[in-house]
Design an enzyme around this catalytic site. Sequence first.
Site, PDB file in Angstrom:
ATOM      1  CG  HIS A 216      -8.710  -4.643  10.262  1.00 47.21           C
ATOM      2  ND1 HIS A 216      -9.057  -5.804  10.895  1.00 47.21           N
ATOM      3  CD2 HIS A 216      -8.359  -4.992   9.002  1.00 47.21           C
ATOM      4  CE1 HIS A 216      -8.915  -6.818  10.061  1.00 47.21           C
ATOM      5  NE2 HIS A 216      -8.503  -6.360   8.901  1.00 47.21           N
TER       6      HIS A 216
HETATM    7  C1  UD1 Z   1      -5.232  -5.283   4.617  1.00 43.79           C
HETATM    8  C2  UD1 Z   1      -5.958  -6.350   3.833  1.00 43.79           C
HETATM    9  C3  UD1 Z   1      -6.970  -7.044   4.743  1.00 43.79           C
HETATM   10  C4  UD1 Z   1      -6.325  -7.556   6.006  1.00 43.79           C
HETATM   11  C5  UD1 Z   1      -5.590  -6.420   6.687  1.00 43.79           C
HETATM   12  C6  UD1 Z   1      -4.853  -6.895   7.910  1.00 43.79           C
HETATM   13  C7  UD1 Z   1      -6.404  -6.019   1.433  1.00 43.79           C
HETATM   14  C8  UD1 Z   1      -7.413  -5.565   0.459  1.00 43.79           C
HETATM   15  N1  UD1 Z   1      -6.713  -5.799   2.720  1.00 43.79           N
HETATM   16  O1  UD1 Z   1      -6.174  -4.300   4.987  1.00 43.79           O
HETATM   17  O2  UD1 Z   1      -7.544  -8.141   4.062  1.00 43.79           O
HETATM   18  O3  UD1 Z   1      -7.317  -8.066   6.864  1.00 43.79           O
HETATM   19  O4  UD1 Z   1      -4.637  -5.877   5.760  1.00 43.79           O
HETATM   20  O5  UD1 Z   1      -4.193  -5.834   8.550  1.00 43.79           O
HETATM   21  O6  UD1 Z   1      -5.394  -6.554   1.049  1.00 43.79           O
HETATM   22  N2  UD1 Z   1      -0.933   1.312   7.052  1.00 43.79           N
HETATM   23  C9  UD1 Z   1       0.077   1.676   7.897  1.00 43.79           C
HETATM   24  N3  UD1 Z   1       1.134   0.810   8.029  1.00 43.79           N
HETATM   25  C10 UD1 Z   1       1.217  -0.377   7.377  1.00 43.79           C
HETATM   26  C11 UD1 Z   1       0.179  -0.711   6.513  1.00 43.79           C
HETATM   27  C12 UD1 Z   1      -0.899   0.132   6.361  1.00 43.79           C
HETATM   28  O7  UD1 Z   1       0.058   2.725   8.520  1.00 43.79           O
HETATM   29  O8  UD1 Z   1       2.217  -1.094   7.554  1.00 43.79           O
HETATM   30  C13 UD1 Z   1      -2.089   2.227   6.903  1.00 43.79           C
HETATM   31  C14 UD1 Z   1      -2.139   2.876   5.545  1.00 43.79           C
HETATM   32  O9  UD1 Z   1      -1.992   4.250   5.706  1.00 43.79           O
HETATM   33  C15 UD1 Z   1      -3.515   2.562   4.986  1.00 43.79           C
HETATM   34  C16 UD1 Z   1      -4.241   1.816   6.108  1.00 43.79           C
HETATM   35  O10 UD1 Z   1      -3.278   1.478   7.088  1.00 43.79           O
HETATM   36  O11 UD1 Z   1      -4.200   3.705   4.657  1.00 43.79           O
HETATM   37  C17 UD1 Z   1      -4.887   0.563   5.605  1.00 43.79           C
HETATM   38  O12 UD1 Z   1      -3.915  -0.293   4.982  1.00 43.79           O
HETATM   39  P1  UD1 Z   1      -4.258  -1.205   3.704  1.00 43.79           P
HETATM   40  O13 UD1 Z   1      -3.090  -2.071   3.382  1.00 43.79           O
HETATM   41  O14 UD1 Z   1      -4.854  -0.356   2.648  1.00 43.79           O
HETATM   42  O15 UD1 Z   1      -5.432  -2.124   4.144  1.00 43.79           O
HETATM   43  P2  UD1 Z   1      -5.722  -2.861   5.508  1.00 43.79           P
HETATM   44  O16 UD1 Z   1      -6.913  -2.215   6.097  1.00 43.79           O
HETATM   45  O17 UD1 Z   1      -4.484  -2.972   6.359  1.00 43.79           O
END
Ligand code: UD1
Length: 372
Positions: A216
């Site tokens: 991820h």
């Molecule tokens: C975040 C953390 C990362 C951690 C990871 C674990 C930061 C900078 N990054 O990254 O350190 O390893 O979480 O999962 O804090 N999304 C969903 N549902 C959710 C949450 C997110 O669909 O409940 C989607 C969103 O559309 C977003 C993408 O996932 O675009 C990424 O989510 P984001 O919270 O930006 O970062 P992670 O890659 O999850």
Amino acid sequence: MKPIRMIIVAGARPNFMKIKPLMKRIEESNLRGDSRKPRVDVFLVHTGQHYDENMSDIFFRELGIRKPDDNLEVGSGSHALQTAKIMMGFESICEREKPDWVIVVGDVNSTMACTLVCAKLAVRVAHIEAGLRSFDRTMPEEINRVVTDQLADLLFTPSEDANRNLLREGQAPEKIKLVGNIMIDSLMDNLPQARLSDILSRLDVKPAEYIYVTLHRPANVDDRAQLAMTLGDLSRISRRLPIVFPVHPRTRKMVAEFGIRYDADSRIHLTEPLGYHASLCLAEKARVVLTDSGGLQEETTFFRTPCLTLRPNTERPVTVTIGSNRLTTPAKLLEDLDHALEGPERTGQIPPLWDGQAASRILDDLIAASTP
Ligand code: UD1
């Protein structure tokens, strides 16, 4: 004795297993009612950085974490937007609750945002999982780690390397407490339920006869060529051994955006993100784990399951020097997987203080730092 008012913050999936052991120790200590120890009143804040059922709620249920006292519901967004929303919401909570301590864990945006708020309000912060460094500032988590540790008042470290990093950065030795790895407290508490998980039979795979994959990190999934190449390699290796691959929302989004197609002939079981117990079960019983997650590098080290980490560096070097982890690159992935599949089924050792007692040591230190 005056109670200690504590705010505990969690925001994203890897935070939940790091807050539960401390909450549990606090409840036990309050119940014992030892007159020499102050009561600890906890106000639990969920920032809402992660919000899906399978990224958040399932962890609360499986870990038995009570409903948060406040949920900022910040949701997804750019780093600046998410950080700013957390700061605005958390500032109001701090002003209202007037905590003696705020506890932050890990390295996500919520960790840094809440620490920054406290520093400006002169509220004391303790950081659990302090001192880890990848020395790679292209990782958003590295920025979060460096800023959080600069500003925190107590730095709870999981391993000696973290102490060395903090001392090198000029931190006062008395702020640094080597307490061990709190994730392992959760892992040990949840092992009986994890071992009862029916995930292997649901996916029709057998112990030691599958590869468990999670990917991820932006560096691995936000680049089309790299993601397509990795998925192609996984298809190839799955002809040798089936692959279980729960797909993180970021990865799912990028696969769709790039229009990458999975090879229909491959033996890759693609699933939604899995809960804690199913993931622990898969990590313990896998022949090999391939990941870019920090948590899985530590869990496989505890289980002594061979792990390949698809990253040029790790902020958790003990998983490589002591544990079962090896770093790999896209160019070497197939070769390294072949090598791992030919190697032993268990490898490495469990690092010192990864013993299930980190939260007890943290609570003792917090109480000592709060009482004159
Ligand atoms: C975040 C953390 C990362 C951690 C990871 C674990 C930061 C900078 N990054 O990254 O350190 O390893 O979480 O999962 O804090 N999304 C969903 N549902 C959710 C949450 C997110 O669909 O409940 C989607 C969103 O559309 C977003 C993408 O996932 O675009 C990424 O989510 P984001 O919270 O930006 O970062 P992670 O890659 O999850």
